[in-house]
Design a protein around this motif. Sequence first.
Motif, PDB file in Angstrom:
ATOM      1  N   ALA A  86     -23.340  36.115   2.333  1.00 12.89           N
ATOM      2  CA  ALA A  86     -23.852  34.870   1.738  1.00 12.89           C
ATOM      3  C   ALA A  86     -23.621  34.840   0.231  1.00 12.89           C
ATOM      4  O   ALA A  86     -23.280  33.794  -0.333  1.00 12.89           O
ATOM      5  N   GLU A  87     -23.785  35.971  -0.424  1.00 12.01           N
ATOM      6  CA  GLU A  87     -23.553  36.029  -1.872  1.00 12.01           C
ATOM      7  C   GLU A  87     -22.070  35.856  -2.188  1.00 12.01           C
ATOM      8  O   GLU A  87     -21.708  35.160  -3.145  1.00 12.01           O
ATOM      9  N   ALA A  88     -21.199  36.455  -1.387  1.00 13.38           N
ATOM     10  CA  ALA A  88     -19.758  36.306  -1.593  1.00 13.38           C
ATOM     11  C   ALA A  88     -19.340  34.847  -1.404  1.00 13.38           C
ATOM     12  O   ALA A  88     -18.534  34.319  -2.178  1.00 13.38           O
ATOM     13  N   GLU A  89     -19.894  34.196  -0.385  1.00 19.61           N
ATOM     14  CA  GLU A  89     -19.605  32.777  -0.169  1.00 19.61           C
ATOM     15  C   GLU A  89     -20.061  31.951  -1.367  1.00 19.61           C
ATOM     16  O   GLU A  89     -19.360  31.030  -1.796  1.00 19.61           O
ATOM     17  N   HIS A  90     -21.224  32.269  -1.899  1.00 23.53           N
ATOM     18  CA  HIS A  90     -21.744  31.563  -3.072  1.00 23.53           C
ATOM     19  C   HIS A  90     -20.815  31.767  -4.275  1.00 23.53           C
ATOM     20  O   HIS A  90     -20.512  30.815  -5.001  1.00 23.53           O
ATOM     21  N   LEU A  91     -20.357  32.988  -4.476  1.00 24.44           N
ATOM     22  CA  LEU A  91     -19.441  33.256  -5.589  1.00 24.44           C
ATOM     23  C   LEU A  91     -18.143  32.454  -5.444  1.00 24.44           C
ATOM     24  O   LEU A  91     -17.613  31.954  -6.435  1.00 24.44           O
ATOM     25  N   ALA A  92     -17.646  32.308  -4.225  1.00 26.58           N
ATOM     26  CA  ALA A  92     -16.430  31.521  -4.002  1.00 26.58           C
ATOM     27  C   ALA A  92     -16.649  30.063  -4.390  1.00 26.58           C
ATOM     28  O   ALA A  92     -15.779  29.431  -5.007  1.00 26.58           O
ATOM     29  N   VAL A  93     -17.812  29.529  -4.073  1.00 28.54           N
ATOM     30  CA  VAL A  93     -18.134  28.138  -4.409  1.00 28.54           C
ATOM     31  C   VAL A  93     -18.246  27.961  -5.918  1.00 28.54           C
ATOM     32  O   VAL A  93     -17.665  27.030  -6.488  1.00 28.54           O
ATOM     33  N   ILE A  94     -18.969  28.865  -6.587  1.00 26.01           N
ATOM     34  CA  ILE A  94     -19.136  28.688  -8.032  1.00 26.01           C
ATOM     35  C   ILE A  94     -17.845  28.956  -8.798  1.00 26.01           C
ATOM     36  O   ILE A  94     -17.608  28.342  -9.834  1.00 26.01           O
ATOM     37  N   PHE A  95     -16.997  29.848  -8.267  1.00 31.79           N
ATOM     38  CA  PHE A  95     -15.713  30.070  -8.920  1.00 31.79           C
ATOM     39  C   PHE A  95     -14.900  28.779  -8.900  1.00 31.79           C
ATOM     40  O   PHE A  95     -14.318  28.379  -9.916  1.00 31.79           O
ATOM     41  N   ALA A  96     -14.847  28.116  -7.745  1.00 30.40           N
ATOM     42  CA  ALA A  96     -14.101  26.857  -7.633  1.00 30.40           C
ATOM     43  C   ALA A  96     -14.665  25.811  -8.588  1.00 30.40           C
ATOM     44  O   ALA A  96     -13.910  25.076  -9.238  1.00 30.40           O
ATOM     45  N   GLN A  97     -15.978  25.750  -8.707  1.00 32.94           N
ATOM     46  CA  GLN A  97     -16.590  24.798  -9.642  1.00 32.94           C
ATOM     47  C   GLN A  97     -16.202  25.128 -11.076  1.00 32.94           C
ATOM     48  O   GLN A  97     -15.870  24.237 -11.860  1.00 32.94           O
ATOM     49  N   MET A  98     -16.227  26.400 -11.418  1.00 35.06           N
ATOM     50  CA  MET A  98     -15.927  26.832 -12.779  1.00 35.06           C
ATOM     51  C   MET A  98     -14.495  26.482 -13.183  1.00 35.06           C
ATOM     52  O   MET A  98     -14.282  25.928 -14.257  1.00 35.06           O
ATOM     53  N   VAL A  99     -13.515  26.775 -12.318  1.00 37.74           N
ATOM     54  CA  VAL A  99     -12.126  26.522 -12.700  1.00 37.74           C
ATOM     55  C   VAL A  99     -11.774  25.044 -12.675  1.00 37.74           C
ATOM     56  O   VAL A  99     -10.716  24.655 -13.167  1.00 37.74           O
ATOM     57  N   GLN A 100     -12.683  24.230 -12.150  1.00 40.69           N
ATOM     58  CA  GLN A 100     -12.497  22.781 -12.213  1.00 40.69           C
ATOM     59  C   GLN A 100     -13.186  22.200 -13.447  1.00 40.69           C
ATOM     60  O   GLN A 100     -13.204  20.992 -13.631  1.00 40.69           O
ATOM     61  N   GLY A 101     -13.731  23.079 -14.278  1.00 37.57           N
ATOM     62  CA  GLY A 101     -14.316  22.650 -15.537  1.00 37.57           C
ATOM     63  C   GLY A 101     -15.801  22.358 -15.497  1.00 37.57           C
ATOM     64  O   GLY A 101     -16.368  21.886 -16.489  1.00 37.57           O
ATOM     65  N   ASN A 102     -16.458  22.647 -14.381  1.00 35.49           N
ATOM     66  CA  ASN A 102     -17.899  22.411 -14.274  1.00 35.49           C
ATOM     67  C   ASN A 102     -18.681  23.580 -14.865  1.00 35.49           C
ATOM     68  O   ASN A 102     -18.260  24.734 -14.754  1.00 35.49           O
TER      69      ASN A 102
END
Length: 157
Positions: A86-102
């Motif tokens: 669950a933590e790894a899945e969360h990190l994948a989501v926030i990484f995608a948000q971060m590289v999109q400038g969020n």
Amino acid sequence: MALSKLDNLYRQVILDHSSHPHHRGTLNDTTQKIEMNNPTCGDVIELQLEVEDGIIKDIAFDGSGCSISTASASMMTDAVIGKPVAEAEHLAVIFAQMVQGNEIPEEDNEALGDAAMLSGVAKFPARIKCSTLAWKALGKALTDDEGKAQAGQFHKE
């Protein structure tokens, strides 16, 4: 530290992960395996995981890609090994948000480890898919077919 020195440090870390990727290779025991590619630029990744009792016990990747794609895969493996799914899945989501400038919370930024240094990719939209390929492969490997990606499964991004 001057901004240019900080940018240089970030570039050096990215180049180091690209030139000497962590966890590159194959695993003897895998519970999930997935192949994905980015048809836009030709990056390809094969990701293997060993998940036991909901924890990522081991992870490895192989394939070919640009320096951003390879560095991101290396950083991703460092960030998720030993973590609950669950933590790894969360990190994948926030990484995608971060590289999109969020903006992401500071604790999530810290949890990404070296991968947080790829936040500058947001300035180069053509490179976002390069940076997210490994993270998307992770997400799919952990969730496809009720958490069991099939060996040899191939996804186009």
